[in-house]
Design an enzyme around this catalytic site. Structure first.
Site: not given
Length: 236
Positions: A12, A94, A6, A118, A10, A170, A85
């Site tokens: 493997l 993925d 996979d 991500t 970012t 914050t 789609y």
């Protein structure tokens, strides 16, 4: 034995799989590149959203060892599952593999697949074998950094643990805001797009366990993309 790869945006990751090619159960064993038992590998199967030097090196080594290599691809239909789609080639592999895994786990019901990496992606499958499409949002870390990078006086602390409670600093407000944004997105889809159905919720990805714990529902499947890749290579 097969080597599943996979290759994400970012990182493997690789898994060895062995056992019968029938049934839903899969045995996965994580492996590092230097520890691949090439003499035992029958085939390399790849899910790649991005190419890299590391991936190229693995493909070259497989070819040197005389091991066949296959790359998973999105298609308009997989078995009875239909892709939402129109231009299916633009759907990330993925996401498609996670959808396949979710479909195989619940082929006759509604399933919501959440991948918290991500990006935070949500994909819905109905009880008529139809992928209904999904959503792409910033992942938890990306959401935090997008605010910090654009607001001069806003900052965060990386090792601070996110909590759905109101932040009293914050950094806490930023981190907790990213968390409830993700939780809210999932809860909205469950409430408004599942037609009152009993929905199977599957959660994966690096932040998937945290989301699962805060939601208090669903099933955490850390290797869902690999499960889908295994199903794809078995019947694709």
């Amino acid at each position: 034995m097969k080597l599943l790869i996979d290759a994400g945006n970012t990182a493997l990751k690789m898994m060895l799989t062995s056992g019968p090619e029938t049934g839903q159960d899969i045995q996965l064993q994580q492996v590092e590149p230097q520890a691949v038992p090439w003499t035992q590998i029958e085939e390399v199967v790849i899910s790649a959203v991005a190419d890299s030097d590391a991936l190229s090196a693995l493909v070259k080594e497989a070819e040197t060892q005389g091991v066949g290599v296959r790359r998973a691809a999105v298609t308009a239909k997989w078995q009875q599952l239909n892709c939402a789609y129109d231009n299916y080639s633009t759907l990330g592999i993925d996401r498609w593999l996670a959808v396949i895994a979710g479909y195989c786990a619940n082929p006759n019901g509604y399933t919501l697949v959440v991948d918290a990496g991500t990006a935070l992606t949500l994909d819905l499958i109905d009880d008529a074998h139809q992928h209904l499409g999904g959503y792409i949002l910033p992942g938890l870390t990306l959401s935090e950094h997008s605010i910090v990078s654009r607001a001069e006086k806003v900052f965060t602390v990386d090792d601070l643990v996110a909590d759905p409670k109101p932040g009293r600093s914050t950094p806490a407000a930023v981190k907790n805001g990213a968390l409830i944004g993700a939780l809210g997105a999932i809860e909205y889809v469950l409430a408004h797009h599942c037609c009152g159905q009993d929905v199977q919720l599957l959660i994966t990805g690096g932040d998937g366990l945290a989301l699962h714990q805060h939601l208090g529902q669903g099933i955490y499947r850390p290797h869902l993309v690999f499960e889908g890749l295994w199903q794809w290579q078995k019947q694709g």
